[in-house]
Motif scaffolding. Structure first.
Motif, short mmCIF file in Angstrom:
data_model
loop_
_atom_site.label_atom_id
_atom_site.label_comp_id
_atom_site.label_asym_id
_atom_site.label_seq_id
_atom_site.Cartn_x
_atom_site.Cartn_y
_atom_site.Cartn_z
N ILE A 108 -18.12 -24.49 37.45
CA ILE A 108 -18.02 -23.04 37.23
C ILE A 108 -17.61 -22.38 38.55
O ILE A 108 -18.44 -22.18 39.44
CB ILE A 108 -19.35 -22.45 36.71
N PRO A 109 -16.31 -22.07 38.70
CA PRO A 109 -15.86 -21.36 39.90
C PRO A 109 -16.35 -19.91 39.86
O PRO A 109 -16.22 -19.24 38.84
CB PRO A 109 -14.34 -21.41 39.82
N LEU A 110 -16.91 -19.45 40.96
CA LEU A 110 -17.39 -18.08 41.06
C LEU A 110 -16.35 -17.23 41.78
O LEU A 110 -16.31 -17.21 43.00
CB LEU A 110 -18.73 -18.03 41.81
N GLY A 111 -15.50 -16.59 41.03
CA GLY A 111 -14.52 -15.69 41.61
C GLY A 111 -13.14 -16.27 41.78
O GLY A 111 -12.88 -17.45 41.53
N ASN A 112 -12.24 -15.40 42.22
CA ASN A 112 -10.82 -15.73 42.32
C ASN A 112 -10.51 -16.75 43.40
O ASN A 112 -9.67 -17.61 43.21
CB ASN A 112 -10.01 -14.45 42.54
N ILE A 113 -11.20 -16.67 44.55
CA ILE A 113 -10.93 -17.63 45.63
C ILE A 113 -11.27 -19.04 45.16
O ILE A 113 -10.49 -19.97 45.36
CB ILE A 113 -11.73 -17.27 46.90
N GLU B 275 -9.54 -32.95 36.42
CA GLU B 275 -9.82 -34.38 36.39
C GLU B 275 -10.74 -34.77 35.22
O GLU B 275 -11.68 -35.54 35.39
CB GLU B 275 -10.48 -34.81 37.71
N GLY B 276 -10.48 -34.19 34.05
CA GLY B 276 -11.27 -34.52 32.87
C GLY B 276 -12.58 -33.77 32.76
O GLY B 276 -13.31 -33.93 31.78
N CYS B 277 -12.91 -32.95 33.73
CA CYS B 277 -14.16 -32.18 33.71
C CYS B 277 -13.86 -30.74 33.29
O CYS B 277 -12.92 -30.13 33.79
CB CYS B 277 -14.79 -32.19 35.11
N PRO B 278 -14.67 -30.19 32.37
CA PRO B 278 -14.43 -28.80 31.96
C PRO B 278 -14.71 -27.82 33.10
O PRO B 278 -15.64 -28.00 33.87
CB PRO B 278 -15.41 -28.59 30.80
N VAL B 279 -13.88 -26.79 33.15
CA VAL B 279 -13.99 -25.74 34.16
C VAL B 279 -14.02 -24.40 33.44
O VAL B 279 -13.13 -24.12 32.63
CB VAL B 279 -12.78 -25.78 35.14
N VAL B 280 -15.04 -23.60 33.71
CA VAL B 280 -15.15 -22.27 33.11
C VAL B 280 -15.42 -21.27 34.24
O VAL B 280 -16.54 -21.17 34.73
CB VAL B 280 -16.27 -22.21 32.05
N PRO B 281 -14.40 -20.53 34.68
CA PRO B 281 -14.60 -19.58 35.77
C PRO B 281 -15.36 -18.33 35.32
O PRO B 281 -15.31 -17.95 34.14
CB PRO B 281 -13.18 -19.22 36.20
N THR B 282 -16.03 -17.71 36.26
CA THR B 282 -16.70 -16.43 36.01
C THR B 282 -16.65 -15.60 37.29
O THR B 282 -16.02 -16.00 38.27
CB THR B 282 -18.14 -16.63 35.50
N TYR B 283 -17.31 -14.47 37.28
CA TYR B 283 -17.25 -13.54 38.41
C TYR B 283 -17.92 -14.11 39.66
O TYR B 283 -18.84 -14.91 39.58
CB TYR B 283 -17.90 -12.21 38.04
N SER B 284 -17.47 -13.63 40.81
CA SER B 284 -18.01 -14.09 42.09
C SER B 284 -19.38 -13.46 42.35
O SER B 284 -19.75 -12.45 41.76
CB SER B 284 -17.05 -13.72 43.23
N SER B 285 -20.11 -14.09 43.26
CA SER B 285 -21.45 -13.62 43.58
C SER B 285 -21.44 -12.21 44.16
O SER B 285 -22.34 -11.41 43.89
CB SER B 285 -22.13 -14.59 44.55
N ASP B 286 -20.43 -11.86 44.96
CA ASP B 286 -20.39 -10.51 45.51
C ASP B 286 -20.10 -9.47 44.43
O ASP B 286 -20.66 -8.38 44.45
CB ASP B 286 -19.39 -10.40 46.68
N LYS C 83 -9.12 -14.64 33.29
CA LYS C 83 -9.45 -16.05 33.05
C LYS C 83 -10.94 -16.32 32.94
O LYS C 83 -11.33 -17.42 32.56
CB LYS C 83 -8.83 -16.89 34.15
N ARG C 84 -11.81 -15.37 33.27
CA ARG C 84 -13.25 -15.62 33.23
C ARG C 84 -13.70 -15.96 31.81
O ARG C 84 -13.22 -15.39 30.84
CB ARG C 84 -14.04 -14.44 33.76
N GLY C 85 -14.53 -16.96 31.70
CA GLY C 85 -15.04 -17.38 30.40
C GLY C 85 -14.12 -18.30 29.63
O GLY C 85 -14.49 -18.82 28.59
N LYS C 86 -12.89 -18.49 30.12
CA LYS C 86 -11.95 -19.37 29.42
C LYS C 86 -12.11 -20.80 29.92
O LYS C 86 -12.67 -21.05 30.98
CB LYS C 86 -10.52 -18.89 29.64
#
Length: 196
Positions: free
Chosen positions: A109-114, A136-147, A128-131
């Motif tokens: 889960i990437p937190l933010g655009n960076i 490498e075969g692992c699911p990735v679901v980005p969401t908002y950054s901590s700041d 793209k958040r929530g999509k």
């Protein structure tokens, strides 16, 4: 409460303060933060306010404490997206990939655009958040950054929703169609099988 734990950290020296991770359990969930923060001569994945915001919100999710950890996308302290150039992302990307290869996460889960840009070379966290994506075969679901979730309270509910949805789908294998009598077909083969 985390606020008590946070206040106690101010009494400790910088070596005893721990923002990096909770104990990793059976499932491995990795949250990718934007960058590291330099504080009192040491590097951390969050500043105090962002750490409190993220951990408090994670307590409201179904993610068990001990199944996740944090790693930085950029290993340069106190950086903003405006400070980063394309070569900077290229320079830091191998370090992030190496960390992920060592951890072998079940969900990222990437937190933010960076974090999103460093991992997947994609930009636009608001679109793209929530999509769902894949690394490498692992699911990735980005969401908002901590700041962002610290500064903007209305985004906190969406953060919790994104994390819960990703956890339910990819870790618990829950399907919103379970129990409804419907079968979700993701491939033509599955569709043909249901038609037979």
């Amino acid at each position: 409460m985390d606020l008590e734990k946070l206040l106690k950290n101010f009494d400790k020296d910088e070596k005893s303060k721990d923002y990096s991770a909770t104990d990793v359990g059976d499932e491995k969930i990795v949250f990718i933060t934007s960058c590291q923060y330099r504080e009192r001569g040491s590097l951390y994945d969050f500043n105090d306010h962002e750490y409190t915001a993220v951990t408090t919100l994670l307590e409201k999710t179904g993610v068990p404490q001990g199944s996740y950890q944090f790693i930085p996308a950029i290993r340069q302290p106190n950086i903003t997206e405006e400070d980063l150039t394309t070569p900077d992302f290229h320079e830091h990307r191998p370090f992030l990939y190496k960390d992920l290869d060592e951890i072998q996460p079940d969900l990222i889960i990437p937190l933010g655009n960076i974090a999103l840009k460093t991992l997947l070379k994609k930009s636009g966290i608001y679109n793209k958040r929530g999509k769902e994506f894949e690394y490498e075969g692992c699911p990735v679901v980005p969401t908002y950054s901590s700041d962002l979730i610290f500064l903007e309270p209305k985004l906190r509910k969406l953060f919790v929703q994104d994390v819960n949805n990703a956890y339910d789908k990819f870790i618990l294998n829950k399907n919103k169609f379970d129990g409804t009598g419907y079968v979700l077909c993701k491939t033509i083969e599955e569709f043909d099988e249901q038609m037979d």
